[in-house]
Design a protein around this motif. Structure first.
Motif, mmCIF file in Angstrom:
data_model
loop_
_atom_site.group_PDB
_atom_site.id
_atom_site.type_symbol
_atom_site.label_atom_id
_atom_site.label_comp_id
_atom_site.label_asym_id
_atom_site.label_seq_id
_atom_site.Cartn_x
_atom_site.Cartn_y
_atom_site.Cartn_z
ATOM 1 N N LEU A 153 9.336 34.767 6.115
ATOM 2 C CA LEU A 153 9.135 33.849 4.998
ATOM 3 C C LEU A 153 10.455 33.652 4.260
ATOM 4 N N VAL A 154 11.055 32.501 4.455
ATOM 5 C CA VAL A 154 12.297 32.116 3.794
ATOM 6 C C VAL A 154 11.966 31.622 2.382
ATOM 7 N N PRO A 155 12.730 32.069 1.333
ATOM 8 C CA PRO A 155 14.034 32.695 1.388
ATOM 9 C C PRO A 155 14.065 34.189 1.087
ATOM 10 N N PHE A 156 13.079 34.944 1.487
ATOM 11 C CA PHE A 156 13.088 36.379 1.204
ATOM 12 C C PHE A 156 13.831 37.134 2.307
ATOM 13 N N ALA A 157 14.741 38.017 1.904
ATOM 14 C CA ALA A 157 15.556 38.766 2.853
ATOM 15 C C ALA A 157 14.674 39.564 3.802
ATOM 16 N N ILE A 158 15.158 39.752 5.008
ATOM 17 C CA ILE A 158 14.358 40.377 6.061
ATOM 18 C C ILE A 158 13.919 41.786 5.687
ATOM 19 N N GLY A 195 21.171 28.065 -1.141
ATOM 20 C CA GLY A 195 21.476 28.701 -2.429
ATOM 21 C C GLY A 195 22.338 29.924 -2.259
ATOM 22 N N ALA A 196 22.031 30.760 -1.275
ATOM 23 C CA ALA A 196 22.847 31.933 -0.941
ATOM 24 C C ALA A 196 22.333 32.549 0.350
ATOM 25 N N VAL A 197 23.280 33.010 1.169
ATOM 26 C CA VAL A 197 22.975 33.714 2.415
ATOM 27 C C VAL A 197 23.961 34.877 2.522
ATOM 28 N N ASP A 198 23.476 36.051 2.757
ATOM 29 C CA ASP A 198 24.310 37.240 2.820
ATOM 30 C C ASP A 198 24.444 37.709 4.274
ATOM 31 N N THR A 243 15.933 20.269 14.826
ATOM 32 C CA THR A 243 15.924 21.730 14.951
ATOM 33 C C THR A 243 17.081 22.335 14.173
ATOM 34 N N LEU A 244 16.767 23.331 13.371
ATOM 35 C CA LEU A 244 17.762 24.034 12.567
ATOM 36 C C LEU A 244 17.794 25.497 12.973
ATOM 37 N N VAL A 245 18.972 26.006 13.311
ATOM 38 C CA VAL A 245 19.171 27.418 13.652
ATOM 39 C C VAL A 245 20.255 27.986 12.744
ATOM 40 N N VAL A 246 19.989 29.145 12.174
ATOM 41 C CA VAL A 246 20.948 29.822 11.304
ATOM 42 C C VAL A 246 21.220 31.217 11.873
ATOM 43 N N LYS A 247 22.497 31.516 12.066
ATOM 44 C CA LYS A 247 22.912 32.831 12.573
ATOM 45 C C LYS A 247 23.637 33.581 11.459
ATOM 46 N N VAL A 248 23.241 34.831 11.209
ATOM 47 C CA VAL A 248 23.812 35.606 10.105
ATOM 48 C C VAL A 248 24.279 36.970 10.595
ATOM 49 N N TRP A 249 25.477 37.338 10.138
ATOM 50 C CA TRP A 249 25.977 38.709 10.338
ATOM 51 C C TRP A 249 26.306 39.296 8.982
ATOM 52 N N ASP A 250 25.829 40.514 8.741
ATOM 53 C CA ASP A 250 26.045 41.169 7.446
ATOM 54 C C ASP A 250 26.291 42.661 7.660
ATOM 55 N N PRO A 251 27.543 43.127 7.445
ATOM 56 C CA PRO A 251 27.840 44.546 7.652
ATOM 57 C C PRO A 251 27.453 45.444 6.482
ATOM 58 N N THR A 305 19.875 41.179 3.711
ATOM 59 C CA THR A 305 20.533 40.471 4.807
ATOM 60 C C THR A 305 19.952 39.075 4.964
ATOM 61 N N GLY A 306 20.830 38.092 5.101
ATOM 62 C CA GLY A 306 20.387 36.749 5.438
ATOM 63 C C GLY A 306 20.067 35.869 4.248
ATOM 64 N N ILE A 307 19.215 34.887 4.479
ATOM 65 C CA ILE A 307 18.859 33.889 3.462
ATOM 66 C C ILE A 307 18.083 34.561 2.331
#
Length: 602
Positions: free
Chosen positions: A80-85, A122-125, A162-170, A194-196
């Motif tokens: 469920l976007v925009p809640f972090a995973i 709005g923000a993606v980490d 189609t929308l794809v978002v790839k996120v990397w967060d250390p 992490t993420g949206i």
């Protein structure tokens, strides 16, 4: 119409059946109001409003893959976007880490109207790549600042896109700003995000449009300076800028696209916590007498400055007058949504209750909120000190009671410095128009503090309209407007003559009085506060003692103080409210009454 309503109802019910919040954590009262078909539906950018937009929040597909792998062969399930995973409200509740990638996928239809389509986050980490119909639309690094891409060239003429978002967060294994997120939460360090984590939305625009509007008030000159950025202007275009007071036009001027306007605001109504008056602002790109693009905004006439009082002590001023600023340390965490409030009503609740308790300021602690949070502060009259989220902490200096830090700056890598500078600049740009923000705080307690003079002076030059608190409770240098002591638990103040007495003096953190409330804690064991009490009455009596001490410090030169903290956060139980916002540890009215003595500056 009835048939359409039934179809929509059935569709929403089917969607809801594929999602549920992760069980096992305490929840706020608004958690039950979250449904996949209606997730944070409010317009996300109150400072630049247009009508033609589409909210993309809701259920998306997700997958977590090794960082070395390519695109996911299949998606794991729904998030469920925009809640972090990692959050309960995401419906997933799992960590990702530096060795993995988080993928999102959804489809949308092009909004009607408009020749240009912008995709806003709005923000993606933290590090993001965005693909539309298989084509790279753009990339971004930063976990706290908004960003957008023009996706028009990548759209099909009709049908599903189609929308794809790839996120990397250390998280804490990288040098990037990340606030209090750590892999192994404990004490004052919390769950990764992490993420949206803020609203994703589309905006349909004309070929020529206003991209940015920057407004800066000057109450002494009774003016508002407005700077604009226009995309694809045509020769002969003009930008009409007008200011309004409750429907009555008070000023108007015309400028070239990308130009700067100075509006004269006669006898301005000054914004303050007791009178948070907001003017409306309207901007139109006109071509041959017709409006090409129109945006609505707002502004306030207020001034944040400092000057010597009659005793020669520097004071923080609001609208050229000393007002003691007192508020809680507000970290903006939620047990169900982590960085993300469940609803706008929840986001508003914290600000409203802080105001009701008699505070006139909030220190937004090493986190940046969605634009709507600042909008609520603007219209309710809440002063804000905005922290830069910490990162790359290194060997941080830990404050000692009554001691102002005089350590050395940290040596950070070029990549680390660049990440900080880029994001701090973007945050200041994104929040510049919010009148509630009166202080910028580049560093906290020497956490990652580097090149203090350079960063502080750059911050002051970038925004001369606000005060700069170079390092709240950290290593101090004779730079910036403020010197700031952290002292737990009792109130105290730094030496007024430190560095020649050329800075206003504040108590940037104190208190931390703890009271765990059974049934409203993040975990049953190992909760803590800087000083823990068994009853609410005992805690409040100590708090009253602290307010008397604070009142005694004000005539000695103290300009402001920050109490830790608004709510409990995970295992910290030193909030004025429980983490789930269901219990006030003492009555709101009691706090309001005890705080009033602080604002009598006679």
């Amino acid at each position: 119409m009835k048939k359409l309503f039934v179809l929509l109802l059935v569709a929403n019910m089917a969607q809801a059946q594929t999602w549920q919040a992760v069980p096992g954590r305490i929840k706020t009262p608004w958690s039950e109001k979250v449904t996949p078909g209606q997730v944070l539906p409010e317009y996300p950018r109150p400072q630049l409003v247009r009508g033609n937009w589409k909210n993309l929040n809701g259920l998306w597909n997700y997958a977590v893959t090794p960082r070395s792998a390519g695109n996911p062969a299949a998606y794991t399930g729904k998030i469920l976007v925009p809640f972090a995973i990692e959050s309960a409200l995401s419906g997933v509740g799992r960590t990702v880490g530096k060795d993995s990638l988080l993928w999102y996928q959804t489809t949308f239809t092009r909004p009607a109207g408009g020749k240009k389509i912008l995709l806003h986050f709005g923000a993606v980490d933290w590090e993001t790549e965005v693909y539309v119909n298989g084509m790279l639309a753009g990339s971004h690094k930063g976990g706290f600042d908004p960003f957008s891409f023009d996706i028009t060239p990548h759209l099909k003429k009709k049908g599903e896109q189609t929308l794809v978002v790839k996120v990397w967060d250390p998280t804490d294994q990288g040098p990037q700003p990340r606030g209090k997120q750590v892999r192994k939460p404990e004490g004052i360090w919390y769950t990764p995000v992490t993420g949206i984590w803020q609203t994703v939305w589309l905006e349909a625009l004309p070929e020529t449009y206003l991209a940015t509007v920057k407004q800066t008030p000057d109450i002494d000159q009774e003016t508002l300076t407005v700077n604009t950025t226009v995309v694809n202007p045509v020769p002969g275009d003009q930008v009409l800028v007008s200011a309004w007071d409750n429907g009555s036009k008070v000023a108007e001027t015309t400028i070239e696209p990308g130009g700067s306007a100075v509006l004269k605001i006669p006898s301005p109504k000054l914004w303050s916590p007791s009178s948070p008056f907001l003017y409306d602002l309207k901007l139109e790109i006109t071509r041959k007498g017709k409006a090409v693009d129109t945006v609505k905004s707002y502004f306030a006439m207020r001034k944040s400055s400092m000057a010597k009082d009659e005793k020669g002590v520097y004071r923080m001023l609001l609208n050229n007058k000393f007002l003691f600023q007192y508020g809680p340390l507000d970290q903006g965490w939620w047990p169900d949504g982590l960085y993300t409030a469940p609803t706008d009503e929840a986001l508003l609740f914290d600000v409203e209750q802080t105001k009701a308790m008699g505070f006139n300021m909030i220190r937004k602690h090493i986190k940046v909120e969605p634009a709507r949070w600042y909008y609520h502060c603007d219209r309710l009259g809440m002063l804000v000190w905005q922290d830069m989220p910490s990162g790359d902490l290194g060997n941080r200096w830990e404050p000692r009671p009554g001691i102002v830090g005089r350590g050395t700056d940290q040596q950070r890598s070029e990549a680390s410095e660049n990440a900080y500078r880029q994001e701090w600049s973007a945050i200041m740009d994104a929040l510049h128009n919010s009148p509630s923000i009166v202080v910028w705080v580049p560093f906290n307690e020497a956490w990652g503090q580097f090149k203090t003079r350079e960063i502080t002076e750059w911050t002051m030059q970038k925004d001369p309209s606000r005060l700069v608190n170079s390092a709240s409770g950290g290593n101090f240098y004779p730079t910036g407007h403020i010197i700031d002591l952290h002292n737990y638990p009792d109130p105290a103040m730094p030496d007024a003559d430190i560095y020649g007495g050329k800075q206003a003096i504040v108590l940037g953190e104190f208190g931390g009085l703890g009271l765990p409330v059974d049934g409203h804690v993040w975990q049953q064991k190992d909760n803590w506060g800087y000083q823990t009490f068994k009853t609410a009455g005992e805690l409040f009596r100590r708090y009253q003692e602290y307010m008397k001490k604070l009142k005694e410090l004000i005539p000695l030169g103290l300009s402001a103080a920050v109490y830790t903290q608004t709510t409990d956060v995970e295992v910290e139980t030193n909030g004025l409210m429980t983490y789930d916002r269901r219990v006030f540890k003492n009555p709101v009215k009691s706090f309001w009454e005890v705080h009033q003595q602080l604002y009598d500056n006679k």
